[in-house]
Design a protein around this motif. Structure first.
Motif, short mmCIF file in Angstrom:
data_model
loop_
_atom_site.label_atom_id
_atom_site.label_comp_id
_atom_site.label_asym_id
_atom_site.label_seq_id
_atom_site.Cartn_x
_atom_site.Cartn_y
_atom_site.Cartn_z
N VAL A 124 6.35 -52.82 -17.61
CA VAL A 124 7.53 -52.85 -18.16
C VAL A 124 8.35 -53.51 -17.46
CG1 VAL A 124 9.30 -51.17 -19.24
CG2 VAL A 124 6.97 -50.61 -19.05
N ILE A 125 9.10 -54.69 -17.98
CA ILE A 125 9.90 -55.62 -17.22
C ILE A 125 11.30 -55.40 -18.03
CG2 ILE A 125 10.52 -57.91 -16.44
CD1 ILE A 125 7.39 -58.46 -16.87
N SER A 126 12.18 -54.86 -17.32
CA SER A 126 13.53 -54.59 -17.70
C SER A 126 14.54 -55.79 -17.47
CB SER A 126 14.45 -53.34 -17.19
OG SER A 126 15.47 -53.10 -17.94
N MET A 127 14.96 -56.48 -18.69
CA MET A 127 15.87 -57.66 -18.76
C MET A 127 17.34 -57.29 -19.00
SD MET A 127 13.50 -60.74 -20.25
CE MET A 127 13.52 -59.95 -22.16
N PRO A 128 18.32 -58.07 -18.34
CA PRO A 128 19.76 -57.65 -18.72
C PRO A 128 20.08 -58.13 -19.90
CG PRO A 128 19.25 -59.59 -16.91
CD PRO A 128 17.83 -59.21 -17.25
N THR B 19 17.02 -55.65 -23.35
CA THR B 19 15.42 -55.84 -23.97
C THR B 19 14.63 -55.57 -22.64
OG1 THR B 19 15.64 -58.39 -23.53
CG2 THR B 19 15.91 -57.59 -25.76
N ALA B 20 13.39 -55.52 -22.99
CA ALA B 20 12.23 -55.59 -21.75
C ALA B 20 11.22 -56.13 -22.42
CB ALA B 20 11.88 -53.92 -21.65
N VAL B 21 10.38 -56.55 -21.40
CA VAL B 21 8.82 -57.20 -21.94
C VAL B 21 7.93 -56.05 -21.53
CG1 VAL B 21 7.37 -59.00 -21.06
CG2 VAL B 21 9.66 -59.62 -21.42
N LEU B 22 6.92 -55.92 -22.49
CA LEU B 22 5.90 -54.96 -22.43
C LEU B 22 4.65 -55.90 -22.17
CD1 LEU B 22 6.17 -52.22 -24.95
CD2 LEU B 22 7.10 -52.26 -22.55
N VAL B 23 3.71 -55.68 -21.17
CA VAL B 23 2.75 -56.24 -21.06
C VAL B 23 1.46 -55.11 -21.03
CG1 VAL B 23 1.13 -57.85 -19.50
CG2 VAL B 23 3.65 -57.99 -19.53
N PHE B 24 0.37 -55.37 -22.09
CA PHE B 24 -0.78 -54.48 -22.17
C PHE B 24 -1.76 -55.17 -22.75
CE2 PHE B 24 2.05 -54.37 -26.03
CZ PHE B 24 0.97 -54.39 -26.92
N THR B 25 -3.02 -54.25 -22.45
CA THR B 25 -4.40 -54.88 -22.63
C THR B 25 -4.79 -53.83 -23.63
OG1 THR B 25 -4.59 -55.95 -20.87
CG2 THR B 25 -6.61 -55.27 -22.14
#
Length: 511
Positions: free
Chosen positions: A374-378, A390-396
């Motif tokens: 979970v990459i939280s963006m300003p 926003t945030a970037v979610l990375v999942f498999t």
């Protein structure tokens, strides 16, 4: 690389179109796209003619082999009088392009009526069919012969002197797309290229992947994935992989036919000649695609809602909602094959929303699949389009769980100022994010007070599957020692005395 000189030429063409009364950036790009496609048809025809001459046989041509058919070629009309160019393009070329079938343009009869083409009569792969598929409802809006002549001359100058190869053409188109500075419908807005590139590098696609963006817009994510694959695998790709690269490797869906035309052109200029770009409401019953792709990359529309009756039932089974940002997460899981990877952008509300729909989709990803990051963006990342956090979610997709520890990263800077100007700055966390994600074993020892850290799955479960970074980040308080009260009071009296003396001096000067 798009240099300052090329940007100046593009800006001049843009200003000429605006002076003609077309000021909507999407409309400007759409009209330029038509003309770029018309020119590309002539370039393809020149290749066909060269091949036919080399082989000593008649070729399979795009343009009718008649006087009227040949007059529609860019190389034939580009140097004519402005009124002639306007008549040819508006009355012949554009209507013919709208009726292109199987890679061939129709001809006109003696009284100027368009002659329909037999659908089975031509080579289907001779031109970009993904683009031509959506030309039927296109509109030619260039207002005057003078404006059209300036555009044609400007584009010809660019193609002849500045952008000879496909990479340069793609960069040019990306620069034009960068002028889309207004948000679209339902919270849609263009994802900055450096954010797309970061997400692609996190996923690290290969030539064997099948990549989809079900909310493709201008196809930026697909283009960024294509650039990554070429950069890392171009010298080792097989002929079968190159064939897939040009066609089946990349898929995109959108409900805006203008965006589909623009995305098809964008992909074509990046050597993806026949991508699967389709008109499709991705979360509706119209879309029944399942377990087809190995990679999903997307920035789905935020804050949009759709008619509950049209939502695909298998998405509502995962998260019973009308909110598009939640439905798309369920869609990614359905679209991916087992082992498929996803990097997507979500609004912050998805991370901590307390509704049953919010909780159920987070629980689905964490319990039944593998959430990795979970990459939280300003909030300034998407300015000037929007100020949303926003945030970037990375999942498999695993179908069998696998989430153990989730990596959180608190992005504070992305290399640009977080105001509307978005000027380049030195501070940039993106290289550190990519480095950290691909070397997670080095992140294990980091404390919760640092920018990145791990959180065990059980702790997330205990917090009702909350994924907001502030829920887990520890704030480090630094003790501040203040002077004793009597010293502060003494300083205030000194300052008061000094002010009184200066006021008295000022009164003397005014008398």
């Amino acid at each position: 690389m798009v240099t300052g000189a090329i940007k100046n030429k593009v800006d001049k063409i843009w200003d000429d179109i605006a002076a003609g009364g077309i000021t909507n950036p999407i409309t400007v790009i759409e009209q330029l796209t038509y003309l770029m496609f018309i020119r590309s048809l002539d370039e393809k025809e020149l290749e066909n003619e060269e091949f036919a001459n080399m082989m000593g046989e008649s070729g399979d041509y795009i343009f009718p082999q008649t006087e009227s058919g040949q007059s529609m070629r860019w190389s034939k009309f580009k140097d004519k009088d402005p009124r002639d160019i306007f008549d040819i393009v508006s009355q012949r070329v554009f209507p013919a392009v709208k009726k292109i079938k199987n890679g061939k343009l129709p001809d006109f009869n003696a009284v100027g009526e368009l002659i329909e083409i037999d659908e089975m009569s031509a080579d289907f792969n001779s031109v970009n069919t993904a683009f031509s598929r959506y030309m039927e409802d296109a509109m030619f809006l260039i207002p005057t012969p003078q404006v059209l002549q300036k555009i044609v001359t400007g584009l010809e100058d660019l193609y002849t002197h500045d952008i000879a190869d496909r990479d340069m053409q793609g960069d040019l188109y990306e620069y034009m797309l960068g002028k889309l500075a207004t948000a679209g419908r339902n919270g849609q807005f263009r994802t900055p290229k450096h954010i797309r590139k970061m997400m692609v590098e996190l996923i690290a696609p290969t030539p064997d992947d099948i990549i989809c963006d079900p909310a493709c817009g201008t196809a930026g994510f697909l283009v960024s994935a294509a650039e990554y694959i070429r950069e890392h695998y171009e010298d080792t790709m097989t002929s079968d992989q190159w064939d897939a690269y040009a066609s089946t490797m990349f898929s995109g869906f959108d409900t805006d036919r203008t965006m589909l035309r623009i995305s098809a052109m964008n992909l074509m200029l990046h050597s993806i000649s026949n991508p699967d770009v389709d008109y499709k409401d991705s979360v509706s019953k119209q879309n029944d695609i399942s377990s087809k792709y190995t990679v999903c990359l997307a920035n789905p529309p935020f804050k949009g809602t759709i008619d509950a009756e049209s939502i695909n039932d298998n998405l509502k089974a995962v998260t019973n909602t009308k909110k598009t940002e939640l439905l798309f997460l369920a869609l990614f899981l359905r679209l991916l094959k087992k082992g498929g990877r996803c990097a997507c952008i979500v609004p912050d509300g998805v991370l901590f929303g307390s509704s049953n729909a919010h909780k159920s989709i987070r629980k689905e990803i964490i319990e039944n699949h593998q959430l990795q990051a979970v990459i939280s963006m300003p909030s300034g990342v998407f300015k000037p389009y929007a100020g949303v956090s926003t945030a970037v979610l990375v999942f498999t997709k695993t179908g069998a769980g696998g989430t153990e520890n989730v990596w959180f990263y608190d992005m504070k800077a992305d290399g640009y100022s977080l105001d509307d100007k978005r000027s380049e700055i030195q501070d940039n966390d993106i290289p550190d994010i990519i480095e950290g994600f691909h070397n997670l074993e080095k992140e294990v020892s980091k404390e919760r007070t640092e920018q990145s850290f791990f959180v065990p799955k059980q702790e997330i479960v205990d917090n009702d599957y909350d994924l907001s970074i502030n829920k887990y980040k520890k704030i480090e308080y630094v003790q501040v020692n203040y002077p004793p009260t009597h010293e502060i009071m003494a300083e205030l009296r000194r300052m008061e005395k000094e002010i009184a003396e200066e006021m008295a001096e000022l009164e003397k000067l005014l008398l």
